[in-house]
Design a protein around this motif. Structure first.
Motif, PDB file in Angstrom:
ATOM      1  N   LEU A   8       0.833  -1.205   0.000  1.00 32.03           N
ATOM      2  CA  LEU A   8       0.000   0.000   0.000  1.00 32.03           C
ATOM      3  C   LEU A   8       0.867   1.254   0.000  1.00 32.03           C
ATOM      4  O   LEU A   8       0.545   2.238  -0.670  1.00 32.03           O
ATOM      5  N   THR A   9       1.982   1.225   0.720  1.00 29.98           N
ATOM      6  CA  THR A   9       2.887   2.379   0.759  1.00 29.98           C
ATOM      7  C   THR A   9       3.565   2.594  -0.592  1.00 29.98           C
ATOM      8  O   THR A   9       3.715   3.727  -1.049  1.00 29.98           O
ATOM      9  N   LEU A  10       3.962   1.493  -1.247  1.00 25.31           N
ATOM     10  CA  LEU A  10       4.649   1.613  -2.533  1.00 25.31           C
ATOM     11  C   LEU A  10       3.728   2.055  -3.659  1.00 25.31           C
ATOM     12  O   LEU A  10       4.168   2.726  -4.605  1.00 25.31           O
ATOM     13  N   THR A  11       2.442   1.669  -3.568  1.00 22.68           N
ATOM     14  CA  THR A  11       1.530   1.900  -4.698  1.00 22.68           C
ATOM     15  C   THR A  11       0.364   2.830  -4.379  1.00 22.68           C
ATOM     16  O   THR A  11      -0.201   3.444  -5.288  1.00 22.68           O
ATOM     17  N   GLY A  12      -0.057   2.890  -3.104  1.00 23.30           N
ATOM     18  CA  GLY A  12      -1.249   3.664  -2.736  1.00 23.30           C
ATOM     19  C   GLY A  12      -2.536   3.063  -3.255  1.00 23.30           C
ATOM     20  O   GLY A  12      -3.555   3.745  -3.341  1.00 23.30           O
ATOM     21  N   SER A  13      -2.536   1.764  -3.552  1.00 21.86           N
ATOM     22  CA  SER A  13      -3.692   1.137  -4.196  1.00 21.86           C
ATOM     23  C   SER A  13      -4.139  -0.110  -3.446  1.00 21.86           C
ATOM     24  O   SER A  13      -3.325  -1.014  -3.176  1.00 21.86           O
ATOM     25  N   ALA A  14      -5.439  -0.183  -3.146  1.00 21.53           N
ATOM     26  CA  ALA A  14      -5.997  -1.403  -2.563  1.00 21.53           C
ATOM     27  C   ALA A  14      -5.980  -2.543  -3.579  1.00 21.53           C
ATOM     28  O   ALA A  14      -5.871  -3.718  -3.206  1.00 21.53           O
ATOM     29  N   ALA A  40      -3.584  -3.198  -5.634  1.00 21.65           N
ATOM     30  CA  ALA A  40      -2.248  -3.801  -5.575  1.00 21.65           C
ATOM     31  C   ALA A  40      -2.135  -4.766  -4.405  1.00 21.65           C
ATOM     32  O   ALA A  40      -1.499  -5.813  -4.518  1.00 21.65           O
ATOM     33  N   VAL A  41      -2.765  -4.420  -3.272  1.00 16.80           N
ATOM     34  CA  VAL A  41      -2.799  -5.348  -2.134  1.00 16.80           C
ATOM     35  C   VAL A  41      -3.535  -6.621  -2.548  1.00 16.80           C
ATOM     36  O   VAL A  41      -3.111  -7.737  -2.235  1.00 16.80           O
ATOM     37  N   GLY A  42      -4.646  -6.446  -3.268  1.00 14.32           N
ATOM     38  CA  GLY A  42      -5.409  -7.599  -3.746  1.00 14.32           C
ATOM     39  C   GLY A  42      -4.602  -8.476  -4.685  1.00 14.32           C
ATOM     40  O   GLY A  42      -4.674  -9.708  -4.626  1.00 14.32           O
ATOM     41  N   ILE A  43      -3.794  -7.855  -5.555  1.00 16.51           N
ATOM     42  CA  ILE A  43      -2.954  -8.618  -6.480  1.00 16.51           C
ATOM     43  C   ILE A  43      -1.907  -9.422  -5.713  1.00 16.51           C
ATOM     44  O   ILE A  43      -1.639 -10.583  -6.035  1.00 16.51           O
ATOM     45  N   THR A  44      -1.316  -8.808  -4.683  1.00 20.71           N
ATOM     46  CA  THR A  44      -0.322  -9.510  -3.871  1.00 20.71           C
ATOM     47  C   THR A  44      -0.924 -10.754  -3.231  1.00 20.71           C
ATOM     48  O   THR A  44      -0.336 -11.842  -3.254  1.00 20.71           O
ATOM     49  N   ILE A  45      -2.100 -10.583  -2.644  1.00 26.71           N
ATOM     50  CA  ILE A  45      -2.778 -11.710  -2.000  1.00 26.71           C
ATOM     51  C   ILE A  45      -3.127 -12.773  -3.042  1.00 26.71           C
ATOM     52  O   ILE A  45      -2.981 -13.974  -2.806  1.00 26.71           O
ATOM     53  N   GLU A  60      16.215  -1.724  -1.641  1.00 25.72           N
ATOM     54  CA  GLU A  60      16.083  -2.083  -3.051  1.00 25.72           C
ATOM     55  C   GLU A  60      14.704  -2.626  -3.405  1.00 25.72           C
ATOM     56  O   GLU A  60      14.433  -2.913  -4.577  1.00 25.72           O
ATOM     57  N   VAL A  61      13.826  -2.779  -2.438  1.00 26.81           N
ATOM     58  CA  VAL A  61      12.565  -3.459  -2.685  1.00 26.81           C
ATOM     59  C   VAL A  61      11.670  -2.664  -3.625  1.00 26.81           C
ATOM     60  O   VAL A  61      11.569  -1.429  -3.540  1.00 26.81           O
ATOM     61  N   GLN A  62      11.077  -3.370  -4.566  1.00 26.99           N
ATOM     62  CA  GLN A  62      10.068  -2.821  -5.463  1.00 26.99           C
ATOM     63  C   GLN A  62       8.842  -3.720  -5.376  1.00 26.99           C
ATOM     64  O   GLN A  62       8.910  -4.855  -4.889  1.00 26.99           O
ATOM     65  N   VAL A  63       7.716  -3.220  -5.881  1.00 28.06           N
ATOM     66  CA  VAL A  63       6.478  -3.964  -5.708  1.00 28.06           C
ATOM     67  C   VAL A  63       6.546  -5.322  -6.399  1.00 28.06           C
ATOM     68  O   VAL A  63       5.976  -6.310  -5.909  1.00 28.06           O
TER      69      VAL A  63
END
Length: 424
Positions: A36-42, A44-49, A98-101
């Motif tokens: 959420l911090t890297l993207t500001g998008s819910a 994106a959280v859903g995609i991760t899950i 170095e972390v990216q989404v």
């Protein structure tokens, strides 16, 4: 309530798991908040899950075949070691800046691949440690163990994220797997209950599916848990969105809400451990209340009301999970238990790749209140539908009696109802 802890091997297993589960919950909170911090998008959280649970949807049944074929203790040593490496890798990327989404997406997917084998092996290994008499109690205590860690993990993760960032939460998770690895190595193999392993052969996947499809007491609970898992358990999306968009707060509030849900979940698990049997009517009733409470929580006008409702949502959600899990395990032949439990986990968490992005989009487009209410409504409808189908397959019918002092709603055998009608 704690009778299965008298067994040394299970006591070792439970001790290792509570450490590892604490790390798992820390990583879940840190992972969701980092995305959420890297993207500001819910979304994106859903995609991760979704990526974390996509392997279960694609390959879950094959994991069950391996769990039925292979000795489970060595198999678990391998999977727990691999899961430790994913946590340490994400920690290194985050701590070095170095972390990216896409790194989070990749590690979530790799963790999901390992879970495909780890989950059915860990679920069915319980029977080898405690035997059939203590199986229901041990399954409930496993869930209590997981939820106890959930009380500590989110709170510690919220403090760590606020103080030093997400990287140390990932590092703790990676190192926490040393505890279950040590517990597996210390077990007395002679004390394990021998379970006949399935020989290598063709058609074992189809055999497991045929076994489930021919038994209503297995297929309908699995269908119900699939609906609830896909549409009703998208809490990382909803809670991050409620905290970020509705209550304009931070990671510590997100950790608090997860902790409150864990309080309810722990209560649900301990209550389940007290019950000698896992009845399907308890499963359906808990699912009805779970869906209804999600709808009410979505409409809560104040934060403290929403927070208190999360305790109840956690309690009934966990009751659904534990009751379905234990009733299915106890109704299944040990020779196919790995395949049956892999199907159970596949529909429970494997639906997340469908529900996660869908409800991430709905939450972004229409707001978290609409997303949570819709998930609750679908879970409620599924519970009512499966309840009626189970009653029908069991030769029951709904009896309505509005007289004072009588049970107003009850399922009774059809033959009994017909004989009463004839007598009247």
């Amino acid at each position: 309530m704690f009778s299965s802890l008298k067994i040394r091997n299970y006591r070792l297993f439970a001790t290792g798991q509570v450490v590892s589960n604490t790390g798992t919950w820390m990583q879940r909170i840190a992972q969701d908040w980092l995305v959420l911090t890297l993207t500001g998008s819910a979304s994106a959280v859903g995609i991760t899950i979704a990526l974390q649970f996509l392997p279960m949807l694609l390959f879950g049944l094959y994991g069950g075949v391996l769990a039925d074929r292979l000795p489970k203790r060595p198999l678990l040593l391998a999977t727990q070691s691999a899961m430790a490496l994913t946590g340490i890798a994400l920690a290194v990327l985050t701590l070095t800046g170095e972390v990216q989404v896409w790194h989070v997406y990749l590690t979530a997917f790799l963790l999901g691949l390992v879970t495909v084998v780890d989950n059915p092996a860990r679920q069915t290994f319980v029977a080898e440690m405690v035997g059939p008499d203590q199986l229901g109690n041990a399954v409930s205590l496993n869930s209590a163990n997981f939820q106890s860690a959930r009380l500590v993990g989110p709170a510690v993760a919220g403090v760590l994220i606020t103080a030093v960032g997400s990287g140390y939460a990932f590092l703790f998770n990676g190192l926490s797997f040393l505890a279950p690895i040590a517990s597996l190595l210390l077990m007395r193999t002679a004390d394990l209950h021998k379970v006949e392993r399935a020989p290598r052969g063709k058609g074992q996947l189809r055999e497991g599916l045929r076994y489930v499809s021919s038994r209503p007491e297995l297929i309908w609970p699995i269908v119900l848990i699939g609906f609830v898992g896909t549409f009703g358990f998208n809490f990382p999306i909803w809670l991050t969105a409620f905290v970020h968009d509705v209550y304009d707060s931070g990671a510590s509030t997100y950790g608090l809400l997860n902790t409150l849900m864990a309080v309810g979940s722990l209560a649900g698990a301990l209550l389940a451990a007290r019950r000698a049997t896992s009845r399907l009517r308890i499963l359906v009733g808990a699912a009805v209340l779970f869906g209804a409470l999600e709808i009410v929580a979505a409409l809560a006008p104040e934060f403290w009301i929403f927070a208190l409702l999360m305790v109840l949502v956690g309690m009934f959600g966990l009751t659904v999970n534990v009751t379905a899990n234990s009733s299915i395990q106890m109704a299944t032949d040990p020779a196919v238990r790995g395949r049956v439990m892999s199907l159970f986990m596949m529909v429970f968490v494997g639906g997340t790749p469908l529900g996660g992005p869908l409800f991430g989009w709905i939450t972004d487009a229409y707001g978290p209140r609409v997303g949570l209410a819709l998930g609750g409504a679908i879970s409620l409808a599924a519970a009512l539908g499966v309840g009626l189908l189970l009653a029908r397959s069991g030769g029951l019918r709904l009896k309505v009696d509005l007289r004072r002092g009588h049970k107003h709603l009850a399922f009774v055998p059809k033959q009994r109802e017909e004989s009463l009608t004839a007598a009247v």
